[in-house]
Design an enzyme around this catalytic site. Structure first.
Site, PDB file in Angstrom:
ATOM      1  N   ARG A 165       0.754  -1.196  -0.188  1.00  0.00           N
ATOM      2  CA  ARG A 165       0.027   0.562  -0.325  1.00  0.00           C
ATOM      3  C   ARG A 165       1.149   1.245   0.036  1.00  0.00           C
ATOM      4  O   ARG A 165       1.279   2.278   0.934  1.00  0.00           O
ATOM      5  CB  ARG A 165      -1.171  -0.119   1.143  1.00  0.00           C
ATOM      6  CG  ARG A 165      -1.775   1.388   1.048  1.00  0.00           C
ATOM      7  CD  ARG A 165      -3.132   1.193   2.403  1.00  0.00           C
ATOM      8  NE  ARG A 165      -2.997   1.205   3.458  1.00  0.00           N
ATOM      9  CZ  ARG A 165      -3.600   1.513   5.007  1.00  0.00           C
ATOM     10  NH1 ARG A 165      -4.764   1.945   4.261  1.00  0.00           N
ATOM     11  NH2 ARG A 165      -3.412   1.297   5.346  1.00  0.00           N
ATOM     12  N   ASP A 445      -3.404   3.239  14.584  1.00  0.00           N
ATOM     13  CA  ASP A 445      -2.668   4.230  12.803  1.00  0.00           C
ATOM     14  C   ASP A 445      -2.959   4.968  12.629  1.00  0.00           C
ATOM     15  O   ASP A 445      -4.533   5.871  13.358  1.00  0.00           O
ATOM     16  CB  ASP A 445      -2.778   2.447  11.297  1.00  0.00           C
ATOM     17  CG  ASP A 445      -4.130   2.736  10.985  1.00  0.00           C
ATOM     18  OD1 ASP A 445      -5.478   3.726  11.079  1.00  0.00           O
ATOM     19  OD2 ASP A 445      -4.489   2.583  10.257  1.00  0.00           O
TER      20      ASP A 445
END
Length: 528
Positions: A165, A445
């Site tokens: 990603r 996150d």
């Protein structure tokens, strides 16, 4: 090869790369040509985001596009994906820059490891280069790590398939410039990985696979598809070699799921419910809509309101097009120090995965290797085939109103305290170079911190009414902040985190992404 001028990139940071050529001349030429070709279009799309936000701020709301109704109504499917990707029932995610975590993720027993340069990776220059180094070695099965106690970590023979990603289109990588301008961070992450590993992966029977974050429109998906096609031509890869799963983690992308799959149909590997960023996007896009205010973060769950509707629509859309519909992340992680708390956490994960598989998802995410068996047991029990592409579509038609329906609940002082605590602690961790942070027994996150600060901003802006009748005011939030900041400490980094958090919560104008402001602080005085 090209008639356009390709400028030589300038690298400001010391690479310190273990693997010769990670940022070599040929790799940088590839990145430079990518920037030269697509930089302008990327900037146009970012400007388009701002224009759409002005519409929402003036009272408008999104809906399904009239100009693309034919795409939604016609019969078509994405291209066939590789056989080894047909079963993706459990995927594990984690930052690319930590070699031990990378090895453990590959060895976890998950079907896929999504190696993250985005929300779980603080974009320190050293961390980014270490991440590219780690993946270079991992693709070749050479990655090893020796811990301080002398223990050796190595990759097993049978490891998870790799997806990478890159960072979102909005981010810049200021250590590398082309034509005097910082390169888009997404271009850097994608180009460096693909150049160094694309052919090697194909020679081993794999596709170069990516997770693409933060997409908001068909046009943004088309940009990425054009980048994929350009890259395949430039590197002499077979057309369609690159495969990508797009995260549907913005409220706008939910109205264009068919269109995103259509634009990327040659390269598509499905869609994913990026739930935490999706909640953040809902708050951000509708920040000036008092009737769409969300309650305490703990009450905004996937079985309610706009979240449930978008999950159902994503599954039906993907299966209609022959694409995987991937579930999202449960933030719970094992609690080694407290058996009772650990049992509760595992049960929460189990319940979340049962909900996903029964809804029709083809796979799910976990954040810790210990959770792979939990999720795998659930999917093995309820999903006997490789995936659920053959499952009959739901008769329920998801409407525009369903996708906009807010979750109802209470706003409490405890909710304000939680947002302050978690937001501060996460930004402090991010500035230290850790983008995946265990906070109060949850793996957080950047998306979590985005929810925390954006909720506080929205509650203040709209004078939200709390459960006890009080109004959320700047003074109330500051009083909570004053009480909580003592636990953060008084280091230079903690002071930077506090300043960033204050700016994000109390500014008159809403900052689109905390990571853009925090990145400048990271360059200024955080971890390097």
């Amino acid at each position: 090869m090209t008639e356009i001028e390709v400028l030589k990139p300038v690298i400001a940071g010391n690479t310190g790369a273990r693997n010769e050529g990670i940022l070599g001349l040929e790799c940088m030429q590839f990145l430079s040509e990518m920037c030269t070709r697509f930089y302008g279009k990327r900037n146009d799309l970012l400007r388009a985001r701002k224009l759409r936000q002005k519409d929402f701020d003036s009272g408008l709301l999104p809906g399904f596009r009239d100009d693309t109704s034919h795409i939604r109504e016609e019969k078509w499917k994405i291209a066939e994906f590789p056989a080894y990707l047909k079963d993706r029932r459990v995927e594990i995610t984690g930052p690319a820059g930590d070699a031990k975590m990378v090895i453990n993720a590959f060895n976890s027993g998950a079907k896929v490891y999504m190696s993250d340069f985005e929300d779980a990776q603080s974009p320190t220059w050293n961390g980014l280069i270490m991440g590219q180094d780690n993946l270079y070695d991992a693709v070749r099965r050479d990655l090893r790590f020796k811990s301080n106690d002398g223990r050796i970590y190595e990759m097993d023979d049978n490891v998870a398939a790799l997806f990478v990603r890159p960072r979102g289109l909005h981010m810049e990588e200021r250590h590398v410039s082309v034509g005097g301008k910082p390169v888009p961070a997404s271009f850097f992450d994608f180009a460096v990985f693909l150049f160094n590993n694309g052919k090697e992966l194909i020679s081993r029977g794999y596709s170069p696979c990516f997770y693409i974050p933060k997409t908001e429109s068909r046009e943004e998906a088309k940009l990425w598809n054009d980048i994929f096609s350009f890259s395949e031509s430039y590197l002499n890869l077979k057309s369609g070699s690159i495969k990508a799963t797009f995260l549907v983690e913005t409220i706008l992308a939910a109205f264009e799921m068919d269109e995103i799959l259509y634009e990327t149909r040659e390269h598509s590997a499905g869609l994913n419910c990026g739930r935490w960023d999706y909640i953040f996007s809902y708050i951000k896009k509708f920040r000036n809509h008092p009737d769409l205010i969300l309650p305490d973060r703990s009450e905004v769950t996937m079985d309610k309101g706009f979240l449930l509707a978008y999950s159902k629509l994503l599954i039906d859309t993907c299966h209609k097009r022959g694409a995987h519909a991937m579930g999202g992340m449960s933030a719970y992680i094992p609690v080694k120090s407290d058996p009772a708390a650990n049992d509760r956490a595992l049960q929460k994960v189990r319940e979340d995965k049962i909900r996903e598989v029964l809804l029709g998802h083809d796979g799910t995410w976990v954040a810790h290797p210990s959770l792979v068996p939990v999720a795998m047991e659930v999917f093995n029990h309820y999903m006997k085939e490789e995936n659920q592409l053959g499952k009959a579509p739901s008769p329920e038609k998801i409407s525009r109103e369903d996708l906009l329906k807010p979750v109802k609940g209470k706003i409490t002082e405890a909710g304000i305290q939680s947002n302050v605590r978690v937001g501060l602690k996460y930004i402090d961790s991010w500035l230290s170079g850790r983008g995946a942070a265990p906070i109060y027994n949850l793996m957080e996150d950047a998306a979590t911190a985005e929810i925390c600060r954006s909720q506080l901003w929205q509650w203040i802006k709209n004078r939200a009414i709390m459960e006890d009748g009080r109004i959320v005011t700047p003074e109330l939030v500051r009083s909570v902040l004053d009480a909580e900041k003592e636990g953060l400490g008084m280091s230079v980094r903690s002071s930077m985190a506090l300043e960033i958090f204050n700016n994000l919560v109390f500014s008159e104008d809403f900052e689109e992404f905390l990571t853009t402001e925090a990145y400048l602080a990271l360059l200024d005085g955080g971890a390097q």
